[in-house]
Write a protein that holds these residues in place. Structure first.
Motif, PDB file in Angstrom:
ATOM      1  N   GLY A  81     -62.160   3.276  -0.835  1.00  0.00           N
ATOM      2  CA  GLY A  81     -62.190   2.987   0.589  1.00  0.00           C
ATOM      3  C   GLY A  81     -63.332   3.600   1.375  1.00  0.00           C
ATOM      4  N   LEU A  82     -64.304   4.209   0.706  1.00  0.00           N
ATOM      5  CA  LEU A  82     -65.379   4.869   1.450  1.00  0.00           C
ATOM      6  C   LEU A  82     -66.326   3.871   2.104  1.00  0.00           C
ATOM      7  CD1 LEU A  82     -66.335   7.887  -0.858  1.00  0.00           C
ATOM      8  CD2 LEU A  82     -64.708   7.814   1.054  1.00  0.00           C
ATOM      9  N   VAL A  83     -66.570   2.741   1.432  1.00  0.00           N
ATOM     10  CA  VAL A  83     -67.547   1.789   1.996  1.00  0.00           C
ATOM     11  C   VAL A  83     -67.087   1.226   3.328  1.00  0.00           C
ATOM     12  CG1 VAL A  83     -68.599   1.164  -0.222  1.00  0.00           C
ATOM     13  CG2 VAL A  83     -66.615  -0.139   0.615  1.00  0.00           C
ATOM     14  N   THR A  84     -65.786   1.122   3.523  1.00  0.00           N
ATOM     15  CA  THR A  84     -65.290   0.566   4.786  1.00  0.00           C
ATOM     16  C   THR A  84     -65.132   1.636   5.861  1.00  0.00           C
ATOM     17  OG1 THR A  84     -63.060   0.635   3.824  1.00  0.00           O
ATOM     18  CG2 THR A  84     -64.208  -1.479   3.831  1.00  0.00           C
ATOM     19  N   GLU A  85     -65.293   2.908   5.504  1.00  0.00           N
ATOM     20  CA  GLU A  85     -65.350   3.966   6.518  1.00  0.00           C
ATOM     21  C   GLU A  85     -66.790   4.207   6.963  1.00  0.00           C
ATOM     22  OE1 GLU A  85     -62.680   5.268   7.960  1.00  0.00           O
ATOM     23  OE2 GLU A  85     -61.485   3.968   6.659  1.00  0.00           O
ATOM     24  N   ALA A  86     -67.746   3.618   6.226  1.00  0.00           N
ATOM     25  CA  ALA A  86     -69.167   3.711   6.583  1.00  0.00           C
ATOM     26  C   ALA A  86     -69.528   2.569   7.533  1.00  0.00           C
ATOM     27  CB  ALA A  86     -70.009   3.636   5.310  1.00  0.00           C
ATOM     28  N   ASP A  87     -70.797   2.466   7.877  1.00  0.00           N
ATOM     29  CA  ASP A  87     -71.288   1.301   8.612  1.00  0.00           C
ATOM     30  C   ASP A  87     -71.276   0.137   7.626  1.00  0.00           C
ATOM     31  OD1 ASP A  87     -72.950  -0.761   9.636  1.00  0.00           O
ATOM     32  OD2 ASP A  87     -73.957   0.688  10.944  1.00  0.00           O
ATOM     33  N   VAL A  88     -70.370  -0.815   7.826  1.00  0.00           N
ATOM     34  CA  VAL A  88     -70.130  -1.826   6.799  1.00  0.00           C
ATOM     35  C   VAL A  88     -71.330  -2.746   6.583  1.00  0.00           C
ATOM     36  CG1 VAL A  88     -67.633  -1.804   7.134  1.00  0.00           C
ATOM     37  CG2 VAL A  88     -69.027  -3.434   8.439  1.00  0.00           C
ATOM     38  N   SER A  89     -72.250  -2.794   7.552  1.00  0.00           N
ATOM     39  CA  SER A  89     -73.393  -3.698   7.420  1.00  0.00           C
ATOM     40  C   SER A  89     -74.642  -3.013   6.876  1.00  0.00           C
ATOM     41  CB  SER A  89     -73.715  -4.339   8.770  1.00  0.00           C
ATOM     42  OG  SER A  89     -74.075  -3.350   9.715  1.00  0.00           O
ATOM     43  N   SER A  90     -74.661  -1.676   6.855  1.00  0.00           N
ATOM     44  CA  SER A  90     -75.911  -1.011   6.482  1.00  0.00           C
ATOM     45  C   SER A  90     -75.714   0.256   5.645  1.00  0.00           C
ATOM     46  CB  SER A  90     -76.706  -0.651   7.732  1.00  0.00           C
ATOM     47  OG  SER A  90     -75.996   0.295   8.520  1.00  0.00           O
ATOM     48  N   TRP A  91     -74.525   0.464   5.065  1.00  0.00           N
ATOM     49  CA  TRP A  91     -74.260   1.698   4.322  1.00  0.00           C
ATOM     50  C   TRP A  91     -75.158   1.796   3.082  1.00  0.00           C
ATOM     51  CZ3 TRP A  91     -72.723   1.566  -0.773  1.00  0.00           C
ATOM     52  CH2 TRP A  91     -72.259   0.327  -1.255  1.00  0.00           C
ATOM     53  N   THR A  92     -75.368   3.031   2.668  1.00  0.00           N
ATOM     54  CA  THR A  92     -76.093   3.302   1.427  1.00  0.00           C
ATOM     55  C   THR A  92     -75.283   4.303   0.607  1.00  0.00           C
ATOM     56  OG1 THR A  92     -77.311   5.211   2.295  1.00  0.00           O
ATOM     57  CG2 THR A  92     -78.295   3.024   2.632  1.00  0.00           C
ATOM     58  N   VAL A  93     -75.614   4.433  -0.652  1.00  0.00           N
ATOM     59  CA  VAL A  93     -74.943   5.419  -1.502  1.00  0.00           C
ATOM     60  C   VAL A  93     -75.119   6.817  -0.906  1.00  0.00           C
ATOM     61  CG1 VAL A  93     -74.923   6.498  -3.787  1.00  0.00           C
ATOM     62  CG2 VAL A  93     -75.159   4.020  -3.578  1.00  0.00           C
ATOM     63  N   SER A  94     -76.260   7.069  -0.329  1.00  0.00           N
ATOM     64  CA  SER A  94     -76.531   8.381   0.282  1.00  0.00           C
ATOM     65  C   SER A  94     -75.562   8.680   1.420  1.00  0.00           C
ATOM     66  CB  SER A  94     -77.970   8.447   0.791  1.00  0.00           C
ATOM     67  OG  SER A  94     -78.885   8.339  -0.271  1.00  0.00           O
ATOM     68  N   ASP A  95     -75.118   7.643   2.138  1.00  0.00           N
ATOM     69  CA  ASP A  95     -74.148   7.836   3.219  1.00  0.00           C
ATOM     70  C   ASP A  95     -72.806   8.316   2.666  1.00  0.00           C
ATOM     71  OD1 ASP A  95     -76.022   6.896   5.048  1.00  0.00           O
ATOM     72  OD2 ASP A  95     -75.270   4.835   4.949  1.00  0.00           O
ATOM     73  N   LEU A  96     -72.452   7.811   1.494  1.00  0.00           N
ATOM     74  CA  LEU A  96     -71.147   8.116   0.906  1.00  0.00           C
ATOM     75  C   LEU A  96     -71.137   9.430   0.135  1.00  0.00           C
ATOM     76  CD1 LEU A  96     -70.263   4.616  -0.632  1.00  0.00           C
ATOM     77  CD2 LEU A  96     -70.047   5.361   1.742  1.00  0.00           C
ATOM     78  N   ARG A  97     -72.293   9.844  -0.332  1.00  0.00           N
ATOM     79  CA  ARG A  97     -72.344  10.973  -1.258  1.00  0.00           C
ATOM     80  C   ARG A  97     -71.735  12.270  -0.713  1.00  0.00           C
ATOM     81  NH1 ARG A  97     -74.420  11.469  -6.025  1.00  0.00           N
ATOM     82  NH2 ARG A  97     -75.768   9.625  -5.910  1.00  0.00           N
ATOM     83  N   PRO A  98     -71.998  12.666   0.540  1.00  0.00           N
ATOM     84  CA  PRO A  98     -71.398  13.924   1.007  1.00  0.00           C
ATOM     85  C   PRO A  98     -69.869  13.918   0.927  1.00  0.00           C
ATOM     86  CG  PRO A  98     -73.148  13.238   2.491  1.00  0.00           C
ATOM     87  CD  PRO A  98     -72.916  12.084   1.553  1.00  0.00           C
ATOM     88  N   CYS A  99     -69.252  12.790   1.246  1.00  0.00           N
ATOM     89  CA  CYS A  99     -67.791  12.695   1.173  1.00  0.00           C
ATOM     90  C   CYS A  99     -67.318  12.693  -0.277  1.00  0.00           C
ATOM     91  CB  CYS A  99     -67.311  11.440   1.888  1.00  0.00           C
ATOM     92  SG  CYS A  99     -67.665  11.429   3.655  1.00  0.00           S
ATOM     93  N   ALA A 100     -67.993  11.937  -1.121  1.00  0.00           N
ATOM     94  CA  ALA A 100     -67.617  11.880  -2.533  1.00  0.00           C
ATOM     95  C   ALA A 100     -67.793  13.247  -3.185  1.00  0.00           C
ATOM     96  CB  ALA A 100     -68.449  10.830  -3.254  1.00  0.00           C
ATOM     97  N   ASP A 101     -68.886  13.941  -2.872  1.00  0.00           N
ATOM     98  CA  ASP A 101     -69.122  15.263  -3.448  1.00  0.00           C
ATOM     99  C   ASP A 101     -68.072  16.260  -2.979  1.00  0.00           C
ATOM    100  OD1 ASP A 101     -71.306  14.322  -4.805  1.00  0.00           O
ATOM    101  OD2 ASP A 101     -72.807  15.278  -3.512  1.00  0.00           O
ATOM    102  N   THR A 102     -67.684  16.156  -1.709  1.00  0.00           N
ATOM    103  CA  THR A 102     -66.640  17.044  -1.186  1.00  0.00           C
ATOM    104  C   THR A 102     -65.331  16.824  -1.921  1.00  0.00           C
ATOM    105  OG1 THR A 102     -67.665  17.084   1.010  1.00  0.00           O
ATOM    106  CG2 THR A 102     -65.350  17.707   0.884  1.00  0.00           C
ATOM    107  N   ALA A 103     -64.954  15.553  -2.119  1.00  0.00           N
ATOM    108  CA  ALA A 103     -63.706  15.244  -2.831  1.00  0.00           C
ATOM    109  C   ALA A 103     -63.773  15.710  -4.279  1.00  0.00           C
ATOM    110  CB  ALA A 103     -63.432  13.748  -2.763  1.00  0.00           C
ATOM    111  N   LEU A 104     -64.907  15.501  -4.906  1.00  0.00           N
ATOM    112  CA  LEU A 104     -65.054  15.909  -6.304  1.00  0.00           C
ATOM    113  C   LEU A 104     -65.004  17.424  -6.440  1.00  0.00           C
ATOM    114  CD1 LEU A 104     -65.491  14.998  -9.200  1.00  0.00           C
ATOM    115  CD2 LEU A 104     -67.947  14.994  -8.763  1.00  0.00           C
ATOM    116  N   ASP A 105     -65.656  18.117  -5.516  1.00  0.00           N
ATOM    117  CA  ASP A 105     -65.637  19.578  -5.549  1.00  0.00           C
ATOM    118  C   ASP A 105     -64.229  20.118  -5.297  1.00  0.00           C
ATOM    119  OD1 ASP A 105     -67.064  22.216  -5.512  1.00  0.00           O
ATOM    120  OD2 ASP A 105     -66.289  22.235  -3.465  1.00  0.00           O
ATOM    121  N   ALA A 106     -63.492  19.463  -4.409  1.00  0.00           N
ATOM    122  CA  ALA A 106     -62.159  19.947  -4.045  1.00  0.00           C
ATOM    123  C   ALA A 106     -61.137  19.679  -5.142  1.00  0.00           C
ATOM    124  CB  ALA A 106     -61.711  19.293  -2.735  1.00  0.00           C
ATOM    125  N   PHE A 107     -61.141  18.471  -5.686  1.00  0.00           N
ATOM    126  CA  PHE A 107     -60.092  18.073  -6.626  1.00  0.00           C
ATOM    127  C   PHE A 107     -60.515  18.162  -8.086  1.00  0.00           C
ATOM    128  CE2 PHE A 107     -58.616  16.134  -2.701  1.00  0.00           C
ATOM    129  CZ  PHE A 107     -57.241  16.293  -2.772  1.00  0.00           C
TER     130      PHE A 107
END
Length: 284
Positions: free
Chosen positions: A205-231
Motif C-alpha cells: 500500500g505504499l504507492v497509494t500513500e505517495a503522489d500517485v501520479s509521480s512517485w518514485t522508488v526513492s519516495d518509498l524507500r524511507p518508509c520501507a527502510d523504517t519498516a524493515l529496520d523495525a520489524f
C-alpha cells in the motif's frame, strides 16, 4: 524460492459491483476502481509476476462477504488464505468463527479484519467489547489484520500489549505519510508496535500513500527502510494491495518496486519478505 519465483502476495482484494457496492470508491482519484475486479483478472498478472499464492482480504463490513471469499478460495489454486470480517463487538464471535470454518473453503480462513481506519474513535481497538472479540479471534487460532491510519497506531500498540496471545498484522505499514515525507510520529509509533513480539507488518500500500501520479522508488524507500529496520525480514511480508494499487502502479510495478526496496538483503532474507513470513504467520 530463488529470485522472483514462488512469491506469496499477502494482501489483495476482489469485488463484483453487481453483488455489492464498494461505497468507499468515491472521487476522481479512485474512479478507475469503480468496476469489477475478479480472480480471473488477477491470476494472469500474479502468475506473470512470479506469484504462486495469495491472501484475499476483506473490503466491506458485511457478514456475507467472508463466506463468498471462502468459496472463491475453495475453488482456486491461487488463493491460499482469506482474511475475513465478523462483528468483533457481538457476543457470539467464537460461534461465528466456528461456523465460518465449517463452510466450503473454511479451512482457508486465516485471519479477521475490521475497517478500524474508518472508526471515528481513535481508541476503538481498546473498547472492552472489541477486546473480547479479539480474544475470540486468538482463541480460534486466527490472526488479526490491522488496517489503521497513522494516528491510530498508539491504540494498536496498546492492544497488542493487552492481547499477547493474538498476532496482529499491520496492513500497509500503518499508512505512512509518504507524500509529505514527514515520517514522525508515524516512525516512532511503528517502532513501538514492532517492539511487541506478537506483531507483523505488511510492506504493502505504499504507492497509494505517495503522489500517485509521480512517485518514485526513492519516495518509498524511507518508509520501507523504517519498516524493515523495525520489524526485520522475519516479521515483514509483501502485499500488492491489488487492485487498489492500480491507481498508482501496475501489479508488476508493485512487485518490481518491492524487490528493489529489499535488494540489499541477503537471498534468504528476501525470501522471507516475499514468501515465508506470510506462510508462517498465516499458516498457509
Amino acid at each position: 524460492m530463488t529470485g522472483r519465483e514462488g512469491i506469496v502476495d499477502a494482501h489483495h482484494h476482489v469485488w463484483d459491483l453487481s453483488v455489492r457496492d464498494q461505497d468507499w470508491i468515491t472521487g476522481d482519484e479512485l474512479a478507475p476502481l469503480r468496476r469489477d475486479f475478479t480472480l480471473a483478472d488477477l491470476e494472469p498478472e500474479a502468475r506473470a509476476a512470479g506469484v504462486r499464492a495469495t491472501v484475499l482480504v476483506q473490503t466491506v463490513t458485511v457478514p456475507e462477504e467472508t463466506p463468498e471469499f471462502l468459496a472463491l478460495a475453495h475453488g482456486s489454486d491461487l488463493v491460499a488464505g482469506v482474511v475475513g470480517w465478523c462483528d468483533l463487538t457481538a457476543p457470539d464471535v467464537a460461534d461465528t468463527l466456528a461456523a465460518l470454518r465449517e463452510l466450503p473453503g473454511g479451512d482457508r480462513l486465516v485471519g479477521i479484519r475490521h475497517q478500524v481506519q474508518g472508526e471515528p474513535d481513535p481508541e476503538w481497538l481498546l473498547r472492552p467489547d472489541v477486546r473480547r472479540g479479539l480474544r475470540a479471534v486468538a482463541g480460534a487460532g486466527l490472526v488479526y489484520d490491522l488496517v489503521v491510519r497513522a494516528h491510530q497506531l498508539p491504540a494498536a500498540v496498546r492492544a497488542a500489549a493487552l492481547l499477547p496471545e493474538l498476532t496482529f498484522v499491520l496492513d500497509h505499514a500503518g499508512k505512512p505519510p509518504v507524500a509529505t515525507g514527514e515520517l514522525r510520529p508515524w516512525a516512532d509509533d511503528l517502532r513501538a508496535l514492532a517492539a511487541r513480539p506478537n506483531t507483523v507488518c505488511k510492506l504493502s500500500g505504499l504507492v497509494t500513500e505517495a503522489d500517485v501520479s509521480s512517485w518514485t522508488v526513492s519516495d518509498l524507500r524511507p518508509c520501507a527502510d523504517t519498516a524493515l529496520d523495525a520489524f526485520g525480514p522475519d516479521r515483514l511480508m509483501f502485499g500488492s494491495d491489488w487492485p487498489v494499487c492500480r491507481i498508482a502502479a501496475t501489479y508488476q510495478e508493485v512487485v518490481d518496486t518491492t524487490c528493489t526496496l529489499i535488494e540489499e538483503l541477503g537471498e534468504d532474507e528476501r525470501a522471507r519478505v516475499l514468501a515465508t513470513t506470510a506462510e508462517r504467520v498465516y499458516g498457509l
